[in-house]
Design a protein around this motif. Structure first.
Motif, short mmCIF file in Angstrom:
data_model
loop_
_atom_site.label_atom_id
_atom_site.label_comp_id
_atom_site.label_asym_id
_atom_site.label_seq_id
_atom_site.Cartn_x
_atom_site.Cartn_y
_atom_site.Cartn_z
N LEU A 1 0.73 -1.41 0.01
CA LEU A 1 -0.13 0.01 0.12
C LEU A 1 0.88 1.13 -0.08
O LEU A 1 0.57 2.07 -0.62
CB LEU A 1 -1.14 0.16 1.21
CG LEU A 1 -1.96 -1.07 1.33
CD1 LEU A 1 -2.89 -1.07 2.26
CD2 LEU A 1 -2.98 -1.01 -0.03
N GLU A 2 1.97 1.35 0.75
CA GLU A 2 2.61 2.50 0.80
C GLU A 2 3.30 2.96 -0.37
O GLU A 2 3.24 4.05 -0.87
CB GLU A 2 3.87 2.41 1.91
CG GLU A 2 4.49 3.57 2.21
CD GLU A 2 5.71 3.40 3.05
OE1 GLU A 2 6.89 3.89 2.86
OE2 GLU A 2 5.32 2.96 4.15
N GLU A 3 3.89 1.80 -1.28
CA GLU A 3 4.37 2.11 -2.37
C GLU A 3 3.40 2.53 -3.50
O GLU A 3 3.65 3.42 -4.36
CB GLU A 3 4.94 0.88 -2.99
CG GLU A 3 5.80 0.77 -4.24
CD GLU A 3 6.93 2.04 -4.49
OE1 GLU A 3 7.14 2.53 -5.47
OE2 GLU A 3 7.52 1.81 -3.20
N ALA A 4 2.20 1.74 -3.48
CA ALA A 4 1.22 2.21 -4.30
C ALA A 4 0.70 3.73 -4.32
O ALA A 4 0.37 4.29 -4.95
CB ALA A 4 0.16 1.02 -4.27
N ASN A 5 0.61 3.86 -2.92
CA ASN A 5 0.08 5.50 -2.39
C ASN A 5 0.96 6.54 -2.84
O ASN A 5 0.70 7.46 -3.11
CB ASN A 5 -0.27 5.41 -1.13
CG ASN A 5 -1.61 4.76 -0.68
OD1 ASN A 5 -2.32 4.54 -1.65
ND2 ASN A 5 -1.79 4.36 0.39
N ALA A 6 2.42 6.10 -2.97
CA ALA A 6 3.53 6.90 -3.32
C ALA A 6 3.07 7.60 -4.72
O ALA A 6 3.66 8.68 -5.35
CB ALA A 6 4.70 6.61 -3.11
N HIS A 7 2.46 6.59 -5.76
CA HIS A 7 2.19 7.04 -7.24
C HIS A 7 0.80 7.65 -7.42
O HIS A 7 0.64 7.88 -8.62
CB HIS A 7 2.63 5.65 -7.99
CG HIS A 7 4.06 5.22 -7.76
ND1 HIS A 7 5.03 5.83 -8.42
CD2 HIS A 7 4.31 4.07 -7.04
CE1 HIS A 7 6.06 5.33 -7.80
NE2 HIS A 7 5.85 4.17 -7.31
N VAL A 8 0.12 7.75 -6.25
CA VAL A 8 -1.16 8.25 -6.74
C VAL A 8 -1.16 9.80 -6.50
O VAL A 8 -0.75 10.34 -5.31
CB VAL A 8 -2.33 7.69 -5.63
CG1 VAL A 8 -3.73 8.16 -5.84
CG2 VAL A 8 -2.37 6.15 -5.85
#
Length: 79
Positions: free
Chosen positions: A67-74
């Motif tokens: 989640l943290e990595e995915a949220n960094a790109h949103v």
């Protein structure tokens, strides 16, 4: 570590260390082609949401790890 690299690393280790599955067995278990599975495990592609979730649940991975990595790109914009 990028999301693609992290997922491919985790899947490879879950498949080989814990379950001793072949790539074909893993692909069959999540209903994708062997070639697509190989590309995901190698880190060449990031699967779509449905396949990503199938892989996470099949290999008993913790979705919170991604989640943290995915949220960094949103990017959130207000209108």
């Amino acid at each position: 570590m990028s999301l693609k690299k992290r997922l491919s690393h985790d899947i490879f280790h879950a498949r080989t260390d814990d379950r001793k599955l072949t790539q074909q067995q893993a692909a069959d278990a999540v209903f994708i082609s062997l070639r697509e599975y190989q590309k995901i495990e190698k880190g060449d592609i990031l699967p779509g949401t449905e396949i990503f979730l199938r892989l996470v649940y099949f290999f008993d991975l913790d979705i919170k790890d991604y989640l943290e990595e995915a949220n960094a790109h949103v990017s959130i914009r207000s209108f």
